[in-house]
Design an enzyme around this catalytic site. Structure first.
Site, PDB file in Angstrom:
ATOM      1  N   HIS A 121     -11.312  18.117   0.150  1.00 35.94           N
ATOM      2  CA  HIS A 121     -11.368  18.626   1.514  1.00 35.94           C
ATOM      3  C   HIS A 121     -10.924  20.082   1.590  1.00 35.94           C
ATOM      4  O   HIS A 121     -11.356  20.812   2.480  1.00 35.94           O
ATOM      5  CB  HIS A 121     -10.517  17.751   2.440  1.00 35.94           C
ATOM      6  CG  HIS A 121     -11.214  16.499   2.857  1.00 35.94           C
ATOM      7  ND1 HIS A 121     -11.264  16.061   4.164  1.00 35.94           N
ATOM      8  CD2 HIS A 121     -11.922  15.587   2.142  1.00 35.94           C
ATOM      9  CE1 HIS A 121     -11.945  14.928   4.232  1.00 35.94           C
ATOM     10  NE2 HIS A 121     -12.358  14.625   3.014  1.00 35.94           N
ATOM     11  N   VAL A 125     -14.027  23.595   2.506  1.00 39.72           N
ATOM     12  CA  VAL A 125     -13.863  24.489   3.657  1.00 39.72           C
ATOM     13  C   VAL A 125     -13.209  25.775   3.148  1.00 39.72           C
ATOM     14  O   VAL A 125     -12.058  25.766   2.728  1.00 39.72           O
ATOM     15  CB  VAL A 125     -12.987  23.852   4.749  1.00 39.72           C
ATOM     16  CG1 VAL A 125     -12.895  24.787   5.961  1.00 39.72           C
ATOM     17  CG2 VAL A 125     -13.545  22.499   5.165  1.00 39.72           C
ATOM     18  N   ASP A 129      -8.699  27.269  -1.608  1.00 39.90           N
ATOM     19  CA  ASP A 129      -7.708  28.301  -1.284  1.00 39.90           C
ATOM     20  C   ASP A 129      -6.455  27.745  -0.628  1.00 39.90           C
ATOM     21  O   ASP A 129      -5.630  28.507  -0.112  1.00 39.90           O
ATOM     22  CB  ASP A 129      -8.331  29.353  -0.354  1.00 39.90           C
ATOM     23  CG  ASP A 129      -8.710  28.787   1.007  1.00 39.90           C
ATOM     24  OD1 ASP A 129      -8.737  27.534   1.161  1.00 39.90           O
ATOM     25  OD2 ASP A 129      -8.995  29.574   1.926  1.00 39.90           O
ATOM     26  N   HIS A 250     -15.075   7.371  -4.389  1.00 37.84           N
ATOM     27  CA  HIS A 250     -14.903   6.280  -3.413  1.00 37.84           C
ATOM     28  C   HIS A 250     -14.560   4.955  -4.091  1.00 37.84           C
ATOM     29  O   HIS A 250     -14.464   3.932  -3.430  1.00 37.84           O
ATOM     30  CB  HIS A 250     -16.176   6.117  -2.568  1.00 37.84           C
ATOM     31  CG  HIS A 250     -16.341   7.186  -1.549  1.00 37.84           C
ATOM     32  ND1 HIS A 250     -17.453   7.277  -0.731  1.00 37.84           N
ATOM     33  CD2 HIS A 250     -15.542   8.227  -1.186  1.00 37.84           C
ATOM     34  CE1 HIS A 250     -17.327   8.313   0.074  1.00 37.84           C
ATOM     35  NE2 HIS A 250     -16.175   8.909  -0.183  1.00 37.84           N
ATOM     36  N   THR A 251     -14.364   4.989  -5.386  1.00 41.60           N
ATOM     37  CA  THR A 251     -13.935   3.786  -6.090  1.00 41.60           C
ATOM     38  C   THR A 251     -12.434   3.558  -5.955  1.00 41.60           C
ATOM     39  O   THR A 251     -11.912   2.555  -6.430  1.00 41.60           O
ATOM     40  CB  THR A 251     -14.305   3.878  -7.585  1.00 41.60           C
ATOM     41  OG1 THR A 251     -14.098   2.615  -8.206  1.00 41.60           O
ATOM     42  CG2 THR A 251     -13.455   4.906  -8.305  1.00 41.60           C
ATOM     43  N   THR A 299     -12.148  -3.061  -7.980  1.00 43.09           N
ATOM     44  CA  THR A 299     -11.048  -2.386  -8.688  1.00 43.09           C
ATOM     45  C   THR A 299     -10.497  -1.277  -7.782  1.00 43.09           C
ATOM     46  O   THR A 299     -10.706  -0.089  -8.032  1.00 43.09           O
ATOM     47  CB  THR A 299     -11.532  -1.790 -10.016  1.00 43.09           C
ATOM     48  OG1 THR A 299     -12.624  -0.874  -9.767  1.00 43.09           O
ATOM     49  CG2 THR A 299     -11.999  -2.875 -10.973  1.00 43.09           C
TER      50      THR A 299
END
Length: 376
Positions: A121, A125, A129, A250-251, A299
């Site tokens: 994230h 964007v 930084d 997403h695991t 898992t």
């Protein structure tokens, strides 16, 4: 080897406060219509922006943790990005990466999953930084941290703890952007049962611009179509293969039910009926709370290729997961990763480094600096 994811104001990055929210998207339902990705980031005048590196060869796993013995400098990748280098802090703070790894090691698996998402994230964007860490920046705008996609981010306290330990030994020579990149790398290492380790080039600068209205246009939502995902990643210099590879994150972790509730109520949803029934029960809330569930029912605490098997079985939460089967190239990649864990692990290493070199976007005044305490 082929190339390898509310406005409050307090004090700023020096605090790096932890948020109580759970990891997961936490989007409202229904969602506002997403805006198209903005133009490519502008080029700062100084310092040279990180560019996308050439594919690297994974290094050997880090040596066992030993407080009294610093890790040896890792080998240099084939072509590190301009402005970035492996072992960047060997002369100015040679234990910087060790300190981050030690701090991440002591975190829970849920927080480790949150650190990978926090890194993603941040980079999507304004580039990598550390602008997602800021509590205050522009007096006329809340920061990225308070954008809808970021309200459930976790791991701020780990970055803050690592920063404090580094500053105790070395002062403020290590940027928060690099601390966050190292933390994302090390969380990957521990969550993969030490199978996935790679050299993370460093030399990033900390941004001083952080705007809430830049989150929704830049971060892919859980309802994105495959075409939207391709366009979103392409705007960051990442290709379709990178997108499918990084989706494998997403695991691990958990999600708020509001992020996929439309798939539970829709008869047209392709979600596995048994999973849908289970989720409908787990998401029920007499108090109106937005419950959370694990993203990977097989898992949930392991960074592995199970996600791709789940996609093929229609056992995934988000529309943005299911949509990977709607295009030939993404569907083929899903099938390949589901069959070959090592192939996905290698590509995930490369994609993480490539994401970590997304060009940093600055204001017209080039508001970036190395001091980790961006605002005092």
């Amino acid at each position: 080897m082929a190339k390898l994811a509310a406005a409050l104001t307090i004090f700023a990055l020096a605090a790096c406060v932890a948020r109580p929210c759970q990891a997961g998207y936490g989007y409202p339902n229904p969602m506002p219509s997403p805006s198209p990705p903005p133009c490519a980031p502008t080029t700062p005048t100084s310092p040279p922006p990180p560019a996308i590196p050439s594919p690297i060869t994974p290094s050997s796993p880090p040596p066992p943790y030993s407080p009294s013995t610093p890790s040896p400098p890792p080998p240099t990748p084939n072509s590190p990005a301009p402005g970035l280098a492996v072992g960047y802090y060997q002369k100015t703070c040679y234990r910087a990466e060790d300190i981050v790894r030690e701090t991440v090691r002591d975190a829970s698996k849920g927080i480790m999953a949150g650190l990978i998402r926090l890194f993603f994230h941040d980079c999507f964007v304004r580039g990598c930084d550390a602008s997602v860490l800021l509590d205050t920046a522009d007096p006329n705008s809340a920061t990225e941290k308070f954008g809808i996609p970021n309200l459930s981010l976790r791991g701020f306290e780990v970055i803050n703890a690592a920063k404090a330990k580094i500053e105790e030994e070395c002062g403020t020579v290590v940027s928060c952007a690099d601390i966050l990149a190292f933390a994302g790398r090390d969380a990957t290492y521990f969550l993969s049962n030490k199978k996935v380790f790679f050299d993370m080039p460093a030399g990033r600068y900390d941004g001083r611009v952080s705007l809430i209205n830049e989150t929704l246009p830049n971060l892919p939502p859980p309802f994105a179509t495959v075409a939207q995902l391709k366009a979103n990643f392409a705007s960051k210099g990442l290709n379709t293969d990178d997108m499918v590879t990084l989706s494998g994150a997403h695991t691990i972790g958990i999600s708020h039910c509001s992020s996929f509730s439309d798939r539970l109520s829709s008869n047209s949803s392709d979600m596995d009926p048994a999973l849908k029934t289970t989720l409908q029960e787990e998401c029920k809330s007499s108090s109106g709370n937005d419950n959370t569930v694990v993203q990977d029912i097989k898992t949930p605490d392991m960074l592995d290729n199970q996600y791709y098997k789940n996609v093929l079985r229609h056992e995934v939460l988000f529309a943005s997961d299911a949509t990977l089967l709607t295009a030939t190239d993404t569907s083929d990649a899903v099938s390949a990763f589901a069959k070959n864990a090592k192939q996905w692990e290698d590509k995930f290493m490369e994609a993480m480094v490539k994401m970590g070199a997304i060009e940093i976007k600055t204001s017209a005044n080039g508001e970036i600096r190395r001091d980790c305490r961006v605002l005092n």
